[in-house]
Write an enzyme that holds these catalytic residues in place. Sequence first.
Site: not given
Length: 463
Positions: A84, A158, A182
């Site tokens: 990420k 996220s 997330s």
Amino acid sequence: MEAEQTEHVLDAGPVRLAQLLAAGEVSATELTTEVLARIEATQPTLNTFRRIRTEAALREAADADRRLRAGERAPLLGVPMAMKDDLDLAGEPTSFGCAGDFPPAATDSELAQRLREAGAIIVGKTNTPELGQWPFTEGPAFGITRNPWQPDHTPGGSSGGSAAAVAAGIVPVAVGSDGAGSIRIPASWTHLVGIKPERPAVNTDGDNMFGISISGPLARRTADAALVVDVLAGRDPSQDGTLAAAGKDPGRLRIGLSFRAPLTGYRVHLDPRIRQAVLRLAGVLTSLGHDVVPADPTYGLIGLNFLPKSTAGLYGWLAKVPDPTLLDRRTMKNMANGRRVGRYLVGFAKATEGRYERQVGTVFQQVDVLLVPTTATPPPRVESWSRLPDRQLNRMMVSACPYAWPWNVLGWPGVNVPAGLTDDGLPVGAQLLGPAGTEGRLVSLAAQLEAVEKWADRRPPVS
């Protein structure tokens, strides 16, 4: 409909891939070349990556092949994967979903360094909403990341880019981070295993959320996720760590089934399809010999602990953004709230952590594990939330995703497991939750479920 495909060796997952690479049955260059081709093929439709390291990844793959031929071994040597875009990777910007000209990082974050030391080839950095604030992955800086099960729906957030990339088979595993669910939320909405490790077993360097955020893996199989947890934690996976737990019988457990959401100030309506999916999993667990009983945690006002840390953490990012005028107006409002409450309430929130651990922890005097929905709704359509005014957006996302964030306050382990598909083909998930020291138990239980549920055999239409 689910995709009917011929399996490629890349789809085996990192545990098996590491074995094949060590045996010389496949090369890191072959695997990395295939991953890069899959990224190129799916970027126009799924848009999972913010940064793609084509040349660097191929150089690193060639080096991994040389090391393998020389007899060197490491847990992920030659395995391509993604991370990420919230952790530093030397030579790449860390934009965390924001627009602007971010400078390349001078050094690796600690977790990126551990992945490299384990031999992983990081092919790129995946999309995330602006500063990881929302359970959808959209923004003016990069566009819309889509769900491979139904591209007109979000993969969540996220860690949505990481989830969509793994679910679509673009990469065999990816790292995300979990500050309010997330990892677990996008894992549930893309039919993946997502592990939120226990704090502080995995240190999230650069975490500005005062300990509530932690990095972890998203994978199609429990053992693959467990392997990456060990690497991120700096443990030897060949020893008695999280990967070893994936191969152990969890024993007969008393499992608490709970649908109670913590108090948020917003009404929560649990979609009956998710309730039914979690009840079905409860039945599977019963058939495996476990005792499943109703058991609700006492959450109390745990939100008073979460909000100061999360908003003050956002404000901490302001100094890292090269052009704050490019930030979403809702981000600026949240940062302003963080500036106001940070100096006054973060200390209070940290001081009350023990109280909430004791309060919520009383349920584990009755049960060993909790089975809880991961979200209250299936994945919404893209753009259905991204343009809402801040007050309405907060109400919608808290009502849809009320079940995950208390475990960030507590720092305890949680695992999302796939709970099936709705009649219209949307994935939903359930959480296995435990107190401190039970990460291995949760992973053992998830692996036992996987053996009968066979999650990895189901593939999305876009893959």
